[in-house]
Design a protein around this motif. Structure first.
Motif, PDB file in Angstrom:
ATOM      1  N   LEU A  17       0.837  -1.198   0.000  1.00 24.76           N
ATOM      2  CA  LEU A  17       0.000   0.000   0.000  1.00 24.76           C
ATOM      3  C   LEU A  17       0.872   1.249   0.000  1.00 24.76           C
ATOM      4  CD1 LEU A  17      -2.695  -0.924   2.660  1.00 24.76           C
ATOM      5  CD2 LEU A  17      -2.995  -0.795   0.206  1.00 24.76           C
ATOM      6  N   THR A  18       0.410   2.241  -0.728  1.00 25.94           N
ATOM      7  CA  THR A  18       1.095   3.534  -0.679  1.00 25.94           C
ATOM      8  C   THR A  18       0.627   4.276   0.567  1.00 25.94           C
ATOM      9  OG1 THR A  18      -0.636   4.605  -1.979  1.00 25.94           O
ATOM     10  CG2 THR A  18       1.194   3.615  -3.195  1.00 25.94           C
ATOM     11  N   GLY A  19       1.205   5.415   0.826  1.00 24.29           N
ATOM     12  CA  GLY A  19       0.837   6.193   2.015  1.00 24.29           C
ATOM     13  C   GLY A  19      -0.612   6.628   2.000  1.00 24.29           C
ATOM     14  N   VAL A  20      -1.108   7.047   0.826  1.00 25.35           N
ATOM     15  CA  VAL A  20      -2.501   7.509   0.718  1.00 25.35           C
ATOM     16  C   VAL A  20      -3.464   6.332   0.904  1.00 25.35           C
ATOM     17  CG1 VAL A  20      -4.176   8.569  -0.837  1.00 25.35           C
ATOM     18  CG2 VAL A  20      -1.841   9.428  -0.779  1.00 25.35           C
ATOM     19  N   ASP A  21      -3.159   5.189   0.271  1.00 26.52           N
ATOM     20  CA  ASP A  21      -4.020   4.017   0.407  1.00 26.52           C
ATOM     21  C   ASP A  21      -4.043   3.516   1.844  1.00 26.52           C
ATOM     22  OD1 ASP A  21      -4.702   4.037  -2.270  1.00 26.52           O
ATOM     23  OD2 ASP A  21      -3.053   2.684  -2.841  1.00 26.52           O
ATOM     24  N   PHE A  22      -2.891   3.544   2.493  1.00 28.25           N
ATOM     25  CA  PHE A  22      -2.820   3.121   3.881  1.00 28.25           C
ATOM     26  C   PHE A  22      -3.676   4.026   4.767  1.00 28.25           C
ATOM     27  CE2 PHE A  22      -0.799   3.238   8.093  1.00 28.25           C
ATOM     28  CZ  PHE A  22      -0.938   1.900   8.441  1.00 28.25           C
ATOM     29  N   ALA A  23      -3.599   5.352   4.534  1.00 23.78           N
ATOM     30  CA  ALA A  23      -4.391   6.304   5.312  1.00 23.78           C
ATOM     31  C   ALA A  23      -5.887   6.073   5.083  1.00 23.78           C
ATOM     32  CB  ALA A  23      -4.006   7.732   4.943  1.00 23.78           C
ATOM     33  N   LYS A  24      -6.265   5.761   3.834  1.00 19.82           N
ATOM     34  CA  LYS A  24      -7.677   5.482   3.541  1.00 19.82           C
ATOM     35  C   LYS A  24      -8.161   4.241   4.282  1.00 19.82           C
ATOM     36  CE  LYS A  24      -7.971   7.428  -1.126  1.00 19.82           C
ATOM     37  NZ  LYS A  24      -8.147   7.096  -2.551  1.00 19.82           N
ATOM     38  N   GLU A  25      -7.355   3.206   4.306  1.00 21.55           N
ATOM     39  CA  GLU A  25      -7.737   1.975   4.994  1.00 21.55           C
ATOM     40  C   GLU A  25      -7.853   2.190   6.498  1.00 21.55           C
ATOM     41  OE1 GLU A  25      -8.695  -1.003   3.839  1.00 21.55           O
ATOM     42  OE2 GLU A  25      -8.597  -0.175   1.815  1.00 21.55           O
ATOM     43  N   VAL A  26      -6.933   2.972   7.066  1.00 21.28           N
ATOM     44  CA  VAL A  26      -6.996   3.266   8.492  1.00 21.28           C
ATOM     45  C   VAL A  26      -8.247   4.087   8.803  1.00 21.28           C
ATOM     46  CG1 VAL A  26      -5.881   4.557  10.363  1.00 21.28           C
ATOM     47  CG2 VAL A  26      -4.528   3.057   8.899  1.00 21.28           C
ATOM     48  N   ALA A  27      -8.552   5.089   7.975  1.00 22.42           N
ATOM     49  CA  ALA A  27      -9.743   5.919   8.188  1.00 22.42           C
ATOM     50  C   ALA A  27     -11.018   5.080   8.058  1.00 22.42           C
ATOM     51  CB  ALA A  27      -9.769   7.071   7.190  1.00 22.42           C
ATOM     52  N   ARG A  28     -11.023   4.163   7.100  1.00 22.66           N
ATOM     53  CA  ARG A  28     -12.189   3.290   6.935  1.00 22.66           C
ATOM     54  C   ARG A  28     -12.369   2.401   8.156  1.00 22.66           C
ATOM     55  NH1 ARG A  28     -13.178  -1.918   4.523  1.00 22.66           N
ATOM     56  NH2 ARG A  28     -15.299  -1.991   3.722  1.00 22.66           N
TER      57      ARG A  28
END
Length: 79
Positions: A17-28
């Motif tokens: 995961l890239t940084g943005v994708d990782f942040a999206k998964e954490v927020a979800r």
């Protein structure tokens, strides 16, 4: 004797995961957890209200319930 051949299983490629994708998964994950916590809290409140009504001996319904609305039924045209 069967003539069919076994299909080779496709190779699975795992991409990090890239940084943005990782942040999206954490927020979800946080959003889902918050939603479940809210529903759990509302269920606790609902159960407390029903327990209070039971303690005060409040009946479920004062009048007999009906599946049909009050008044005259509608006139339907026959085909």
């Amino acid at each position: 004797m069967e003539t069919s051949q076994e299909q080779p299983t496709p190779r699975v490629r795992i991409t990090p995961l890239t940084g943005v994708d990782f942040a999206k998964e954490v927020a979800r994950g946080i959003g889902v957890s918050a939603g479940m916590a809210l529903l759990w809290g509302l269920e606790i409140i609902r159960n407390a209200c029903f327990r209070m009504l039971d303690r005060f001996n409040v009946p479920a319904r004062r009048k007999r319930a009906s599946a049909f609305p009050p008044g005259q039924p509608r006139k339907r045209q026959s085909a």
